[in-house]
Scaffold this active site. Structure first.
Site, short mmCIF file in Angstrom:
data_model
loop_
_atom_site.label_atom_id
_atom_site.label_comp_id
_atom_site.label_asym_id
_atom_site.label_seq_id
_atom_site.Cartn_x
_atom_site.Cartn_y
_atom_site.Cartn_z
N HIS A 62 57.48 30.79 42.84
CA HIS A 62 58.19 29.87 43.75
C HIS A 62 59.70 29.93 43.51
CE1 HIS A 62 57.47 25.99 46.27
NE2 HIS A 62 58.56 26.61 46.65
N GLU A 114 50.21 24.82 42.03
CA GLU A 114 51.21 25.45 41.18
C GLU A 114 51.36 24.66 39.89
OE1 GLU A 114 54.80 25.86 43.44
OE2 GLU A 114 53.88 27.20 44.94
#
Length: 408
Positions: free
Chosen positions: A330, A300
């Site tokens: 997220h 990420e």
């Protein structure tokens, strides 16, 4: 005996004062003033990744020195900043590796303002007397609500219809769109999130199956199944709520997709390593999986920006090109309510540990909670002696305490 003005001698890496009432009132000023072997204004705290104001206010109210940043830090810069810090608060992006913690000579405690602690080398921290706290409950409802929303959005192909209208295309269709009432939800991991999700799904008319590594009491009419294959074969919607462990890496891969019902849906709001994403792409292209929602990824970006490209992972452009897939950055626990609750929960744990040594809720320490000493007991002191469990270690600690000269 006099009280130290500095936390450095009072909190070396293997010692910390302890005791706690285990109540929120321990943080507020109590009628009996607590005895502390340090001056609160000497405690240095570094908060990264935009920790919620509720948490910052609790720590600042103690008189600690609180340094706050909205972002995470690259490892080399983090090492420079952490060297004289007693407390660090992070979320999911900051990586507290052994290399970083090795330089944190004054660090006594870590606060993870999130559910997971896989971004921290908790074993190294424990070996060096650094307690680690997290917030395992506070964002459970937010994640469960997001999953319910995604189940409905996937069943109705809302993402595709919205994108089409944004492009100016009117496409009113019903083919492949379903009610969720009467469908079966399969929950992998029946913990805090999975069990709340179970209740919400049943309230909307779904049948709930769940699979967990341990036997658990089902809520409502949910039913535990003995194997993962049983769940995959029986569910219209599959949602993952498991921690990041070696056992859960690529837990849903090509073999598991073959077990799923044709036209079923997959949701992952747990950890990015749980789903084999190239296998998911193939399953969606073949029609085996009719839709998916992903909130977490194996890699990420470290911050907001145009970073969700093949430069991050080679399959991202293929993933983005799929139909009926919801991709979110997220945000499962990113609600005002959840972040506020996390700020309170973790900050209160940090205050109890710093002021009293209470380890209730620590993920890498035995739980200890005793009442705090007060100013009416000026000749008393308590310490937590963190050590390896080897013969003779307690005797050595006692000898060291007896030979240590009193201050003042």
């Amino acid at each position: 005996m006099s009280l130290s003005n500095s936390p450095s001698p009072a909190f070396p890496s293997s010692f910390a004062s302890k005791d706690s009432r285990g109540k929120r009132s321990a943080i507020a000023a109590s009628a009996a003033k607590q005895l502390k072997p340090f001056a609160t204004e000497d405690i240095k705290i570094l908060l990264l990744e935009n920790v919620n104001r509720t948490g910052r206010d609790i720590l600042a109210a103690q008189g600690y020195q609180v340094d706050f940043l909205k972002t995470s830090l690259p490892e080399d810069e983090l090492i420079q900043r952490i060297r004289d810090v007693h407390v660090i608060g992070i979320r999911s992006k900051t990586q507290l590796t052994a290399r970083v913690l090795r330089e944190a000579k004054q660090l006594i405690v870590i606060g993870c303002f999130c559910i997971g602690t896989n971004q921290v080398d908790t074993q190294y921290a424990a070996q060096h007397g650094i307690a680690v706290f997290n917030s395992p409950f506070s964002n459970s409802r937010s994640v469960a609500e997001l999953v319910i929303a995604e189940i409905i959005a996937l069943a109705r192909q809302l993402g595709d219809r919205s994108n089409e209208l944004h492009r100016g295309t009117w496409n009113k269709v019903s083919n492949g769109c379903w009610e969720i009432r009467g469908k079966t939800l399969g929950i992998i991991g029946y913990g805090h999130i999975g069990s709340q999700l179970s209740v919400l799904a049943e309230a909307m008319g779904m049948t709930v199956l769940f699979y967990d590594a341990v036997n658990l009491m089902a809520l409502g009419t949910a039913k535990q199944v003995p194997t993962l294959d049983n769940l995959l074969q029986g569910a219209d919607f599959v949602t993952c709520h498991v921690p990041e462990l070696p056992e859960t890496s690529n837990m849903i891969s090509r073999e598991q997709f073959e077990q799923m019902r044709k036209g079923s849906y997959l949701i992952n709001a747990s950890r990015g390593s749980v789903i084999d994403i190239p296998a998911l792409i193939d399953a969606m292209r073949s029609g085996k999986v009719a839709g998916a929602a992903l909130d977490v990824y194996p890699a990420e970006p470290g911050g907001n920006g145009d970073y969700f490209t093949n430069d991050l992972s080679y399959w991202i452009e293929d993933l983005r090109s799929l139909k009926n897939i919801i991709l979110t950055p997220h945000i499962g626990g990113s609600t005002e309510e959840a972040q506020s609750a996390i700020g309170v929960e973790v900050s209160e744990s940090l205050v109890r540990y710093v002021n009293e040594g209470a380890t209730l809720g620590a993920v890498n320490m035995p739980e200890v909670s005793l009442r705090s000493l007060t100013m009416d007991e000026p000749n008393h002191v308590r310490v937590i002696y963190i050590h390896h469990n080897v013969p003779g270690v307690l005797r050595k600690g006692e000898q060291a305490a007896r030979t240590r000269p009193a201050q003042g």
